[in-house]
Write a protein that holds these residues in place. Structure first.
Motif, PDB file in Angstrom:
ATOM      1  N   THR A  24      41.207  68.523  42.644  1.00 45.18           N
ATOM      2  CA  THR A  24      42.531  68.513  43.261  1.00 45.18           C
ATOM      3  C   THR A  24      42.804  69.881  43.860  1.00 45.18           C
ATOM      4  OG1 THR A  24      44.888  68.127  42.859  1.00 45.18           O
ATOM      5  CG2 THR A  24      43.662  69.094  41.052  1.00 45.18           C
ATOM      6  N   GLN A  25      43.404  69.878  45.046  1.00 44.58           N
ATOM      7  CA  GLN A  25      43.873  71.152  45.607  1.00 44.58           C
ATOM      8  C   GLN A  25      45.389  71.054  45.807  1.00 44.58           C
ATOM      9  OE1 GLN A  25      41.563  73.068  48.743  1.00 44.58           O
ATOM     10  NE2 GLN A  25      39.642  72.491  47.773  1.00 44.58           N
ATOM     11  N   CYS A  26      45.817  70.516  46.964  1.00 43.78           N
ATOM     12  CA  CYS A  26      47.276  70.402  47.126  1.00 43.78           C
ATOM     13  C   CYS A  26      47.841  69.354  46.181  1.00 43.78           C
ATOM     14  CB  CYS A  26      47.660  70.126  48.575  1.00 43.78           C
ATOM     15  SG  CYS A  26      47.643  68.394  49.076  1.00 43.78           S
ATOM     16  N   GLY A  27      47.035  68.354  45.833  1.00 44.48           N
ATOM     17  CA  GLY A  27      47.430  67.399  44.811  1.00 44.48           C
ATOM     18  C   GLY A  27      48.173  66.182  45.313  1.00 44.48           C
ATOM     19  N   PHE A  28      48.448  66.117  46.610  1.00 43.50           N
ATOM     20  CA  PHE A  28      49.280  65.014  47.099  1.00 43.50           C
ATOM     21  C   PHE A  28      48.528  63.686  47.120  1.00 43.50           C
ATOM     22  CE2 PHE A  28      51.927  62.640  50.133  1.00 43.50           C
ATOM     23  CZ  PHE A  28      53.180  62.955  49.663  1.00 43.50           C
ATOM     24  N   LEU A  81      42.702  59.031  51.765  1.00 43.34           N
ATOM     25  CA  LEU A  81      42.421  60.232  52.548  1.00 43.34           C
ATOM     26  C   LEU A  81      42.751  61.485  51.750  1.00 43.34           C
ATOM     27  CD1 LEU A  81      43.851  59.201  56.036  1.00 43.34           C
ATOM     28  CD2 LEU A  81      41.483  59.082  55.223  1.00 43.34           C
ATOM     29  N   CYS A  82      41.868  62.476  51.871  1.00 39.93           N
ATOM     30  CA  CYS A  82      42.101  63.798  51.293  1.00 39.93           C
ATOM     31  C   CYS A  82      41.770  64.800  52.383  1.00 39.93           C
ATOM     32  CB  CYS A  82      41.208  64.028  50.074  1.00 39.93           C
ATOM     33  SG  CYS A  82      41.226  65.747  49.503  1.00 39.93           S
ATOM     34  N   ARG A  83      42.649  65.761  52.619  1.00 40.84           N
ATOM     35  CA  ARG A  83      42.404  66.732  53.685  1.00 40.84           C
ATOM     36  C   ARG A  83      41.939  68.073  53.135  1.00 40.84           C
ATOM     37  NH1 ARG A  83      41.071  66.469  59.106  1.00 40.84           N
ATOM     38  NH2 ARG A  83      42.643  67.381  60.468  1.00 40.84           N
ATOM     39  N   CYS A  84      42.015  68.248  51.810  1.00 40.91           N
ATOM     40  CA  CYS A  84      41.718  69.576  51.238  1.00 40.91           C
ATOM     41  C   CYS A  84      40.303  69.708  50.696  1.00 40.91           C
ATOM     42  CB  CYS A  84      42.663  69.895  50.082  1.00 40.91           C
ATOM     43  SG  CYS A  84      44.407  70.002  50.476  1.00 40.91           S
ATOM     44  N   THR A  85      39.883  68.765  49.867  1.00 39.55           N
ATOM     45  CA  THR A  85      38.742  69.041  48.983  1.00 39.55           C
ATOM     46  C   THR A  85      37.381  68.824  49.623  1.00 39.55           C
ATOM     47  OG1 THR A  85      38.611  66.773  48.177  1.00 39.55           O
ATOM     48  CG2 THR A  85      40.058  68.285  46.965  1.00 39.55           C
ATOM     49  N   GLY A  86      37.326  67.958  50.637  1.00 39.99           N
ATOM     50  CA  GLY A  86      36.008  67.591  51.153  1.00 39.99           C
ATOM     51  C   GLY A  86      35.330  66.521  50.318  1.00 39.99           C
ATOM     52  N   TYR A  87      36.032  65.964  49.359  1.00 36.51           N
ATOM     53  CA  TYR A  87      35.657  64.774  48.579  1.00 36.51           C
ATOM     54  C   TYR A  87      34.567  64.969  47.521  1.00 36.51           C
ATOM     55  CZ  TYR A  87      38.250  62.283  52.251  1.00 36.51           C
ATOM     56  OH  TYR A  87      39.212  61.865  53.119  1.00 36.51           O
TER      57      TYR A  87
END
Lengths: 156, 785
Positions: A99-103, A135-141
């Motif tokens: 998790t980064q931004c966590g949204f 969708l996740c924009r921070c972690t790169g999955y």
């Protein structure tokens, strides 16, 4: 405006409510039940941030009407941890920095929960496939995928 | 966590877990839309211009106001003063003119979102449609329609140079050496044009703001924000209020990447709230609005000429940047400046000419996006350097090693390069993908290729952007750190806690970082942008913790009658190396210590303060762009890509990305690697998929179906993150930023690998399968590609 009397289970507790025909499950959870862990990212079923379990199946809460949960069992992110104990999935997301931004995290955890419920020993491709709607924009999955694999090894 | 017992700076340098992870995996972390305001909450919706460029002839709000449930309607008549971070070029609501499709014309406040939306349709606006400017080159033409006829009268800081009577909001120049004379010396010269479309940040959390004005006229704004203090300042100025009359409360940000920096839609909510004193008004953008009514990454047309001598030394470079800045330029003017002074990329080149133009167009508003112009300019720089290496006949890694900046190099602004580990980044990233070794593709119809790109980026900000922090103890010796920097996912709170713990001498687990950021209580921070928090806010946190530590040691020294130099704090204990006395911090850090024989007490609650502002950044000559220290520092790095192109479909499959960055000092190595990985995927997403389809100024692809970003199935590749640490002299523990840098070189590294695989140069992003398929067809037909 037509209203519906619904009876449902939310995170293990039996509840009932009167809902209008047009209110979505997402709005019902966030605005009526105060369960704000389920996120609104697009309201059109494209980002997966509002994923919840409806009778064990992952659904976008923005595409389900609250009236449809009559008689159903709903699990949200708030229902994953029990008695102060995190699920192995949640712990794995902490350990792997999933998790980064966590949204997007609540929706992804729910999708991952659904996957492990139906497939306790998923391959990497199974995991990617199960998360393709989130969708996740921070972690790169990759860290998310590693976390799900690790949780599966820990018994889900 | 492997180094916790041996690391002398612990927990700085340890890969501790994120301080916010537990909240985020349980759904307890609060974001702006999660805050509860009760049944009195009102909702706002916005009437937006359907035309890219028009004059507003008349607005009739009477039908909307008459609708049951509607509480107020605001228009440009309510916003007389202009707003803008650098160049004050816009009204919060449009007045005489609209300048892009989506420009806010009116705002409706109602008891529900549905009523507000319905009432928006009842606001009647009469427009006189004007000719739009849809291309920065057209915008530069002498006969182009003027988008801001009053540009010459706008308030602007002294390092931005708008040209009155044109559409140019800034022109930044570098004049170094004599490129015209140098071309004659060159054995190879390459010249080309590179294009970058607009893209959007796509935070998964859309913008949301809730504003309320109380009966005294004081404003509170709850919002998803990278810039609570800048918003307080700019909104207060635009509304003629004191900064102390505007309070911004900003909880966790669900992704920013620059689009929640500066002021975007927050000011709309504030102006609407001013019409309904005592009521909170929520404005939440739809995903569609998110795509084109907040900031977007500017489009770019880059024309570059570069030449080298046969020995492989770059002699001259000449660049023109035409930025498609859109209707207003919150950040665009400074992106133009930053791209100008960084226009050579991380190379030492004796002769440089650069002209960077920020051009108004009738497109969505350009803003800051992870990398602040650097991903856009490196798209061209790193391809043309590859092309020049080919023309000279040198290995592309060797060519870069020969020309890249090193410690002491003279850069484009004439400034001297600080200690830098770029050479090591190039060596390690290329080695990680077995550079120079031909490897076989996975199928006969696939071609394998390798490419690399290097990068540099400095924090682009006013020279005096400041940070501050406080560190205070609780009774049990746990520590509360208070900062104004925001947690947007990058891990700022985690590194703040690590730094405070290390400087104080307490365990990481004892430290908490206050949130949400509240401008009424938290200390000042310029903005959470420019990858500047670990460095700038970190310096402030370190100073605050050292201040608190000094107070504790002074107290203990007096208590024990010892010299403070013999004392230390370790694992939450004050110790003396001389007398071997020891006492826990617990209680003494709040209650103080008793003097002997009942003579009273000494000490008191310990609170440390720290602030940081760079004082050494000099101005640049407006004609030559030369100056002794143009920026605080540059972070540098290299990405090397190994991929395959399917010659039947044109599809690119990335196999490996090795990414090495010189971060000075990794405060948290695992978090640095997480930034490097996330940036590589965001970079790959913009490289392969993303781009606005603008038709007459209107965005055609404003959903996740039509505007694809990378999903879990798009990242089948291995990412090899590599940390290089050449310490930064003005950074805490030697640290410099990494957040943005990780996506800067990705797109050109992929383009270079594609060229290596199939001999096709893609000059305009994105590198879609369709583009490569058509290029391969043309190649098969013997056409030049």
């Amino acid at each position: 405006m037509t209203t519906h009397h619904i009876t449902f289970t939310i995170n293990g507790a039996q509840e009932e409510a009167l809902v209008t025909s047009h209110i979505t499950l997402l709005a019902f959870l966030r605005e009526r039940l105060g369960l704000t862990g389920t996120k609104n990212g697009c309201a059109t079923g494209e980002c997966g941030a509002c994923t919840v379990l409806l009778d064990g199946e992952p659904v976008n809460a923005c595409l389900v009407l609250a009236a449809e949960i009559d008689g159903a069992d709903v699990i949200t992110i708030e229902g994953l941890a029990h008695d102060g104990e995190l699920e192995p999935l949640q712990q794995a997301f902490i350990d792997h920095t999933g998790t980064q931004c966590g949204f997007c995290t609540p929706g992804i955890l729910i999708s991952a929960r659904a996957l492990l419920n139906r497939n306790p020993d998923p391959t990497e491709d199974d995991i990617k496939d199960a998360l393709r709607g989130n969708l996740c924009r921070c972690t790169g999955y990759q860290r998310i995928i590693n976390a799900v694999q690790d949780a599966a090894k820990a018994g889900g | 966590m492997s180094t916790t017992t041996t690391n002398p700076t612990r927990p700085v340098g340890d890969s501790v877990k994120r301080i916010d992870a537990l909240e985020k995996v349980t759904g307890e972390a609060l974001f702006a839309d999660d805050l509860q305001f009760g049944p009195g909450l009102l909702f706002g919706r916005i009437v937006r211009s359907p035309h890219p460029h028009a004059l507003i002839k008349h607005i009739d709000t009477s039908r909307a106001l008459a609708m049951p449930g509607v509480k107020a309607v605001v228009t440009g008549a309510d916003t007389p003063k202009q707003i803008g971070l650098y160049l004050k070029d816009r009204h919060i609501f449009c007045r005489e003119r609209t300048r892009y499709v989506g420009d806010p014309v009116a705002g409706v406040v109602a008891t529900s979102e549905e009523i507000a939306e319905a009432a928006c349709k009842l606001v009647e606006v009469e427009y006189e449609v004007l000719e739009p400017v849809l291309d920065p080159l057209r915008g530069m033409a002498p006969d182009a329609p003027l988008i801001h006829p009053d540009l010459g009268n706008y308030e602007v800081p002294n390092f931005i140079f708008p040209k009155a009577g044109t559409n140019i909001s800034n022109h930044f120049k570098i004049r170094k050496g004599d490129p015209d004379a140098a071309w004659a010396l060159c054995d190879a010269i390459v010249e080309d044009e590179f294009r970058v479309p607009h893209v959007q940040h796509v935070p998964i959390e859309p913008h949301v703001a809730v504003a309320k004005m109380d009966q005294r006229g004081e404003i509170t704004l709850w919002t998803s924000s990278q810039s609570p203090f800048a918003q307080r300042n700019l909104i207060a100025e635009a509304l003629g209020l004191s900064q102390s009359s505007v309070r911004v409360i900003a909880p966790f940000v669900g992704g920013g990447f620059g689009c929640k920096a500066g002021v975007t839609m927050e000011a709309l909510a504030v102006v609407m709230a001013q019409k309904v004193p005592g009521y909170a008004v929520k404005l939440r953008l739809t995903r569609e609005e998110e795509f084109f009514t907040t900031f977007v990454r500017q489009g770019l047309i880059a024309r570059t000429k570069i030449g080298a001598t046969a020995d492989g030394k770059i002699q001259a470079m000449q660049t023109e940047y035409f930025w498609d800045a859109g209707a207003y330029t919150e950040y665009g003017v400074n992106i133009t400046r930053a791209s100008g002074y960084s226009s050579t990329g991380p190379y030492e080149i004796p002769n440089v000419r650069a002209d960077s133009y920020c051009v108004y167009t009738n497109h969505p508003v350009g803003g800051a996006f992870r990398g602040f112009g650097m991903p856009e300019i490196h798209w061209g720089i790193e391809q043309i350097v590859d092309m020049l290496a080919e023309a000279i006949g040198m290995d592309k890694a060797e060519f870069r090693l020969k020309n890249c900046i090193r410690t002491g190099s003279i850069i484009a602004t004439g400034s001297t390069m600080h200690p830098v580990g770029l050479v090591e980044c190039i060596k390690q990233a290329t080695a990680a993908i077995h550079w120079g070794t031909e490897e076989r593709a996975s199928a006969p119809h696939k071609r394998r290729g390798k490419g690399l790109a290097i990068m540099w980026k400095a924090p682009a900000m006013p020279p005096n952007a400041g940070s501050s922090a406080s560190v205070r103890f609780n009774e049990d010796a746990t520590v509360t750190v208070s900062v104004g920097g925001q947690e947007i996912g990058q891990g700022a709170f985690t590194v703040a806690a690590q730094m405070a713990a290390a400087a104080l001498g307490v365990p990481y687990e004892w430290v908490r970082v206050e949130g949400p950021i509240d401008t009424q209580y938290n200390p000042y921070e310029w903005q959470t942008v420019a990858s500047r928090l670990t460095w700038s806010m970190g310096n402030a946190v370190m100073a605050a913790a050292k201040d608190a530590r000094r107070q504790v040691l002074d107290l203990a020294a007096e208590h024990w009658g010892e010299d403070v130099d013999h004392l230390d704090i370790k694992d939450g204990m004050v110790i003396s190396y001389r007398s071997e006395e020891a006492m826990p911090l617990k209680k003494m850090v709040v209650y103080g210590l008793p003097k002997p024989a009942g003579q009273g007490w000494r000490g008191g609650p310990i609170i440390g303060h720290g602030s940081f502002m760079p004082s050494y950044v000099t101005g640049l000559d407006p004609e030559t762009g030369q100056g002794p220290r143009s920026v605080v520092h540059y972070t540098t790095g290299c990405q090397a890509v190994d991929l395959e192109v399917d010659t039947i479909t044109g599809q690119v499959t990335i196999l490996r990305i090795a990414a090495a960055f010189d971060v000075g000092k990794a405060i948290n190595p695992d978090q640095v690697r997480a930034q490097i990985e996330g940036g590589a995927v965001q970079g790959a997403s913009t490289a392969l998929f993303e781009g606005f389809q603008l038709k007459n100024g209107k965005l055609a692809n404003h959903s996740f179906v039509d505007y694809r970003i990378a999903t879990s199935v798009d990242v089948p590749f291995e990412i090899i993150p590599i940390i290089i640490e050449v310490p930064q002299d003005d950074g805490p523990w030697g640290a410099r930023g990494i957040g943005e840098h990780s996506m800067v070189p990705t797109a050109p590294a992929i383009a270079n690998a594609v060229a290596d695989a199939i001999g096709v140069r893609v000059l305009e992003l994105p590198i879609t399968a369709e583009k490569l398929y058509l290029a391969l067809e043309a190649q098969a037909d013997g056409m030049p590609v």
